[in-house]
Design an enzyme around this catalytic site. Structure first.
Site, mmCIF file in Angstrom:
data_model
loop_
_atom_site.group_PDB
_atom_site.id
_atom_site.type_symbol
_atom_site.label_atom_id
_atom_site.label_comp_id
_atom_site.label_asym_id
_atom_site.label_seq_id
_atom_site.Cartn_x
_atom_site.Cartn_y
_atom_site.Cartn_z
ATOM 1 N N GLU A 136 0.821 -1.202 0.000
ATOM 2 C CA GLU A 136 0.000 0.000 0.000
ATOM 3 C C GLU A 136 0.859 1.257 0.000
ATOM 4 O O GLU A 136 0.541 2.228 -0.678
ATOM 5 C CB GLU A 136 -0.925 0.031 1.227
ATOM 6 C CG GLU A 136 -2.140 -0.866 1.137
ATOM 7 C CD GLU A 136 -1.808 -2.340 1.219
ATOM 8 O OE1 GLU A 136 -0.660 -2.656 1.603
ATOM 9 O OE2 GLU A 136 -2.673 -3.160 0.903
ATOM 10 N N HIS A 205 -10.087 -5.878 9.882
ATOM 11 C CA HIS A 205 -10.797 -5.434 8.692
ATOM 12 C C HIS A 205 -12.019 -4.608 9.042
ATOM 13 O O HIS A 205 -12.925 -4.467 8.243
ATOM 14 C CB HIS A 205 -11.231 -6.641 7.853
ATOM 15 C CG HIS A 205 -10.077 -7.376 7.252
ATOM 16 N ND1 HIS A 205 -9.090 -7.958 7.994
ATOM 17 C CD2 HIS A 205 -9.750 -7.601 5.966
ATOM 18 C CE1 HIS A 205 -8.209 -8.527 7.201
ATOM 19 N NE2 HIS A 205 -8.579 -8.329 5.968
#
Lengths: 400, 468
Positions: A136, A205
């Site tokens: 990322e 998450h």
């Protein structure tokens, strides 16, 4: 306070946030069509400046839930799901400007893990819809470098939580380089992805990154909640010269709504009036909006008249709309999904207290998630998120 | 044929393909037949893949590793290509017996090594390279002294690395975009940044491109395609890959070039950027200034590989090791690498071996962790300026007189630039709040108002040299 609806020529609704205008008007020069529509609906509700609100009104207010705004704007329009609205917005912007491109994991032929980029790779090619390796920080950094040389990348984080890995690039480069370069380099990136508490996705998450990112100078943050504003905010974010983080919610992707056929954008700095009311201002965003509206139904039956505002713009806050509401109702309840400590609600509470202290009849109350990682067990997970029953209780408490 | 198994292929396709390129259970002849023939049905299935790729520069074929023709060899198609089997348990050694050799053209004394390959430089370019190296050296010395005298708040010199800076810049075109770390002002100098502009940035006055917001040596110039230095280590590497990607999409005859040190190669961004660049086939040059030290950390504490050059292969990147103090070698290497990067659309890794003669910055005293003798030796015996000077003098392109002329002229210019920059006004207070966004939002305008209010109440506490 002067009327809210100003400078609202039809043309401006479609234009981007024009820096020239902002110097003459307030920050919020462009009003989305939706807001104007809602305003006219509420015209019978009358003066915002009026302090003569009646508490515990005996008559029942017929419209318990916000009218479906899109219905009144155009008779034609098309119905779609929220993720399709995002995709439509993205596709339209990619058609309109060849510099817009998408970068992220599995965004290309896989179509994105939530299908927001579905079909785009086929249409625009691999170079414009780029599948990246899993890093990322690297692809965020890459997008920033590309933006500095003229592209307008849309970075997709597969889940907002993963963008914690990109924090360095977002904070130090994305937010700062326009400033430290003396305005020489702009970074018109859009960083988007699903976040929030889903259905048993596990602690890692289920992150609410808006609370971590809110301090970074130089970025803007918006949260979408309906197909209408999802498309509008996506388009506005892409057109903006500033880096914008667009927060989507994992559980809202399948919401269905009819949206206009014509081109429109939603102002990035503007809050959305979901349900005008008189007794209390409820500020919320993203998924909590729906919990609030559900609570509103119950509240209306009990005789309350809540004003529900979807703040949409998380950084900066739309203190104009919020302020007008506070001045009318004198009571504020914030309902958010962030954790109690250091969340959006915490900042909003501070902002309201600082700016509108004189207008408050009760302390600002904030309902947030607890300061715990989200448990996996479904029942426990449900109880980390604010539920409509809690909202009803809080309103009753505040309105005593 | 190496099949790329994509998620777009259906599961049944996958198994069909596996069946056809069987897992080596047949006889030797059967196996080799499978290696060589294209089963038409398999081919058909693959090409019937409905998703076609536009504008694609994906490597269609991955070179098969160890394709054996032995009768007894068995081969398996793993995702990523064929791999030969071996019955020997053999580990790849952690290092090769010999270190990767270093490319150089001028020897320690500035003499051209016989049979050396290099890109010829014209007299004009060579003289400009040398003059700019001298200028950089003088600028560094004067700024460093200025900091020691208290006129500047901070400075970081490039002493010892002038050849890397100037020679690499000379080999690039003005359209190549530069993503520097912070020890590459020479690249800006080559491109035309004036001494006055350097001084303005260091003093943070109102003529600074950066409007006085960054600390000294954090230069940036949009005009010269030199991206503003961001102090964080190695974050510019992924940025460079993105810029290279952007240039590739626009089909420009330019590449992205990024610099970093040996210490920067430990950062995650280095590894990610190299990997990305290779996968994206981005035209980017990764130039590592391996100068032996990351503040006080020597390279032996930074990594255990044979420097940086061997890391390129791990990511599928072509690499070269160059003598960073040899201007001609640097020039040739960067020139050649640039051609490759742009025409072949690939990243290149260049490890330039050098030595950081100066301290890490004015906040550092490197004699505390290394011997002064070592520093002296590198400064005298391996000086990049003297090597190039010998070479250009041997060509009759330079003389002692020109040397002293240049040095005195630059010194005078430099001192003048310092004087002017010191006297120039600082940017006004409004610049503290502008450029955070394209247009200052309400909260920032409010905060500016509050600051101005405070200043009105306590004017004696506000710095006298910052205009309102």
């Amino acid at each position: 306070m002067s009327s809210i609806i100003h400078g609202a020529g039809a043309a401006t609704a479609l234009s981007t946030f024009n820096p020239v205008d902002s110097k003459k008007l307030t920050n919020l020069s462009v009003r989305s069509q939706r807001y104007i529509v809602a305003g006219s609906e509420a015209s019978k509700k009358k003066s915002f400046g009026s302090a003569l609100t009646v508490r515990h009104s005996q008559k029942l207010i017929p419209n318990a839930v916000a009218t479906k705004e899109a219905d009144t704007s155009t008779s034609t329009g098309h119905e779609l799901l929220l993720f399709e609205a995002l995709q439509e917005g993205l596709e339209e912007e990619m058609d309109r400007d060849a510099n817009v491109c998408v970068m992220g994991e599995d965004v290309g032929h896989y179509g994105g893990s939530y299908k927001v980029t579905k079909g785009l790779a086929d249409k625009f090619g691999d170079l414009r819809v780029l599948d990246t390796p899993i890093c990322e920080n690297a692809f965020t950094g890459m997008a920033i470098g590309a933006a500095m040389t003229g592209l307008r990348p849309v970075i997709e984080g597969m889940n907002m939580g993963f963008l914690l890995l990109a924090f360095n690039q977002i904070s130090n480069n994305c937010g700062m380089l326009h400033y430290t370069s003396g305005g020489q380099f702009t970074i018109p990136v859009v960083i988007r992805g699903p976040g929030g508490v889903g259905r048993q996705l596990g602690a890692e998450h289920s992150q609410r990154l808006e609370s971590y990112f809110q301090s970074i100078p130089g970025i803007q943050m918006v949260a979408c909640s309906t197909p209408y504003n999802a498309k509008g905010l996506m388009k506005a974010a892409i057109r903006s010269e500033n880096p914008v983080i667009l927060f989507e919610h994992v559980l809202l992707y399948n919401l269905k709504e009819k949206i206009p056929d014509e081109d429109y954008i939603c102002n990035l700095e503007e809050a959305e009036m979901v349900r005008p009311g008189e007794h209390i201002t409820i500020l919320t965003y993203s998924r909590m909006r729906y919990h609030v509206m559900q609570a509103a139904k119950t509240l209306v039956n009990k005789g309350y008249d809540p004003e529900v505002i979807d703040i949409r713009s998380l950084k900066p806050f739309d203190l104009h709309t919020i302020g007008n509401s506070v001045k009318k109702t004198h009571r504020v309840l914030i309902v958010e999904e962030c954790m109690r400590t250091g969340g959006i609600g915490a900042s909003l509470t501070a902002a309201i207290n600082e700016n509108f202290h004189d207008y408050l009849d009760a302390p600002v109350m904030c309902l947030s998630s607890q300061d715990v990682p989200t448990p996996y067990a479904g029942t426990l997970e449900e109880w980390t998120v604010v539920q409509p029953a809690q909202i009803v209780t809080a309103v009753e408490q505040l309105c005593q | 044929m190496a099949l790329r198994l994509r998620s777009s292929l259906s599961k049944s396709n996958f198994f069909n393909i596996l069946r056809y390129n069987n897992l080596g259970f047949g006889t030797a002849s059967q196996t080799t037949r499978h290696l060589r023939t294209h089963d038409p049905t398999t081919l058909l299935r693959v090409s019937q893949n409905p998703i076609t790729r536009f504008c694609n520069t994906m490597a269609e074929k991955l070179s098969s590793v160890g394709e054996h023709e032995d009768a007894n060899a068995q081969v398996m198609d793993f995702p990523g290509g064929k791999v030969a089997f071996t019955p020997e348990i053999k580990f790849i050694s952690e290092s090769s017996k010999e270190r990767v050799p270093c490319y150089r053209v001028l020897d320690d004394n500035g003499q051209l090594i016989t049979n050396s390959h290099f890109v010829q430089v014209s007299e004009e370019v060579a003289v400009k390279m040398y003059s700019d190296m001298v200028t950089l050296q003088i600028m560094d010395n004067i700024f460093y002294e200025a900091q020691r005298q208290g006129r500047l708040s901070f400075y970081a010199t490039t002493i010892g690395e002038e050849a890397i800076n100037i020679a690499s810049a000379a080999a690039l075109s003005p359209q190549d975009v530069i993503f520097p770390q912070y020890r590459e002002p020479g690249v800006l100098l080559w491109r035309g940044f004036t001494l006055q502009e350097f001084a303005n940035q260091c003093f943070g006055n109102k003529s600074d491109n950066g409007k006085g917001r960054q600390m000294p040596v954090h230069y940036g110039s949009n005009k010269l395609n030199y991206f503003t230095v961001s102090a964080t280590i190695a974050t510019q590497l992924p940025n460079a890959v993105g810029a290279a990607y952007s240039l590739k999409m626009d089909k420009k005859d330019a590449c992205a070039v990024t610099y970093f040190g040996d210490g920067g190669s430990s950062e995650g961004d280095f590894h990610a950027a190299l990997n990305f660049a290779a996968v994206m086939e981005a035209p980017v040059l990764f130039i590592c200034r391996n100068n032996g030290w990351a503040i006080s950390t020597p390279t032996s504490d930074q990594f255990r590989s044979d420097g940086l050059v061997v890391k390129g292969r791990a990511y599928g990147i072509r690499s070269i090791r160059v003598d960073g103090n040899d201007a001609l070698a640097m020039y040739s290497a960067v020139h050649t690498a640039r051609e490759m990067a742009i025409t072949e659309e690939r990243p290149i890794l260049i490890e330039a071996l050098t030595y950081r003669v100066g301290h890490h910055s004015t906040s550092d005293d490197s004699t505390r962790y290394r011997s002064a003798d070592e520093i002296e030796w590198w400064n005298k015996a391996r000086n990049p300026l003297s090597r190039l000077r010998t070479w250009i003098e041997s060509n009759g392109w330079w003389s002692d007189e020109e040397e002293s002329d240049l040095r005195s002229r630059i010194k005078k210019e430099m001192l003048e630039a310092l004087r002017v920059a010191e006297k120039t006004e600082k940017p006004n207070l409004e610049n503290m709040f502008s450029d955070v966004y394209d247009v200052p939002p309400l909260n920032l305008r409010e905060q500016e108002r509050q600051v101005r209010q405070t200043i009105k109440s306590y004017p004696q506490d506000y710095p006298s040299d910052v205009p309102l």
